[in-house]
Scaffold this motif. Structure first.
Motif, PDB file in Angstrom:
ATOM      1  N   SER A 127       0.851  -1.195   0.000  1.00  0.00           N
ATOM      2  CA  SER A 127       0.000   0.000   0.000  1.00  0.00           C
ATOM      3  C   SER A 127       0.878   1.234   0.000  1.00  0.00           C
ATOM      4  O   SER A 127       1.847   1.323   0.746  1.00  0.00           O
ATOM      5  N   ASP A 128       0.503   2.190  -0.859  1.00  0.00           N
ATOM      6  CA  ASP A 128       1.259   3.432  -0.902  1.00  0.00           C
ATOM      7  C   ASP A 128       0.310   4.619  -0.927  1.00  0.00           C
ATOM      8  O   ASP A 128      -0.901   4.464  -0.947  1.00  0.00           O
ATOM      9  N   ALA A 129       0.876   5.798  -0.935  1.00  0.00           N
ATOM     10  CA  ALA A 129       0.085   7.020  -0.855  1.00  0.00           C
ATOM     11  C   ALA A 129      -0.317   7.555  -2.226  1.00  0.00           C
ATOM     12  O   ALA A 129      -0.804   8.662  -2.335  1.00  0.00           O
ATOM     13  N   SER A 130      -0.137   6.756  -3.272  1.00  0.00           N
ATOM     14  CA  SER A 130      -0.461   7.237  -4.615  1.00  0.00           C
ATOM     15  C   SER A 130      -1.953   7.090  -4.909  1.00  0.00           C
ATOM     16  O   SER A 130      -2.708   6.537  -4.122  1.00  0.00           O
ATOM     17  N   THR A 131      -2.350   7.553  -6.084  1.00  0.00           N
ATOM     18  CA  THR A 131      -3.748   7.437  -6.490  1.00  0.00           C
ATOM     19  C   THR A 131      -4.136   5.992  -6.756  1.00  0.00           C
ATOM     20  O   THR A 131      -5.291   5.625  -6.624  1.00  0.00           O
ATOM     21  N   ASN A 132      -3.149   5.145  -7.131  1.00  0.00           N
ATOM     22  CA  ASN A 132      -3.441   3.733  -7.348  1.00  0.00           C
ATOM     23  C   ASN A 132      -3.698   3.006  -6.037  1.00  0.00           C
ATOM     24  O   ASN A 132      -4.366   1.983  -6.030  1.00  0.00           O
TER      25      ASN A 132
END
Length: 167
Positions: A127-132
């Protein structure tokens, strides 16, 4: 399958590098067996050169699309975590890559289904902080150990291993 050191930045080292578990090749292997059996059955039932050529062409197309392509995808796709980033690379001729800096990763989770447990693999969820939002890495061998190593690296990056100052 080590990640090329020439693609690493100064001070960067590989924490873990892996690819999809070979269980991903079971389906293509079964398709190959069925195609070979079908070609042998057709060949034994007919003496027609035209039917043999058509069967061979169809079989070759099926083998290339459903057996060779997945094998090449499996062989050329790697997932690498360094002390600074996550890197997904794939492709034989045309290359494709995705990089997420570790400081942008907000969590690393895993899921293990019943079949995955039998084969010793699972899905790693980055999990990351991007829009994806998140990247699913299916069929990662020893997914629990991979998740543990990556979580430790995230903890280290966040300063979690600093010595207590006694306050």
């Amino acid at each position: 399958m080590a990640y090329p050191t020439k693609l690493l930045n100064d001070g960067e080292h590989v924490v873990i590098s892996t690819r999809t578990h070979p269980k991903a090749l079971i389906g293509p292997a079964m398709i190959l067996i069925v195609v070979v059996a079908a070609v042998l059955v057709v060949a034994s039932m007919t003496d027609s050169t035209v039917l043999g050529a058509v069967t061979g062409a169809i079989a070759a197309g099926v083998v290339v699309w459903f057996v060779l392509r997945p094998f090449i995808d499996w062989l050329t796709t790697t997932y690498t975590f360094t002390n600074r980033r996550f890197i997904k690379r794939s492709g034989l001729i045309a290359k494709e890559g995705r990089t997420i800096p570790l400081n942008r990763i907000s969590g690393v989770d895993f899921e293990i289904g019943v079949i995955d447990r039998i084969f010793g693999c699972g899905t790693l969820i980055v999990s990351d902080a991007s829009t994806n939002g998140r990247v699913l890495l299916d069929d990662i061998p020893q997914v629990e150990q991979v998740q543990l190593k990556v979580a430790q690296e995230l903890h280290t990056l966040a300063g979690g291993d600093r010595a207590d100052d006694g306050t």
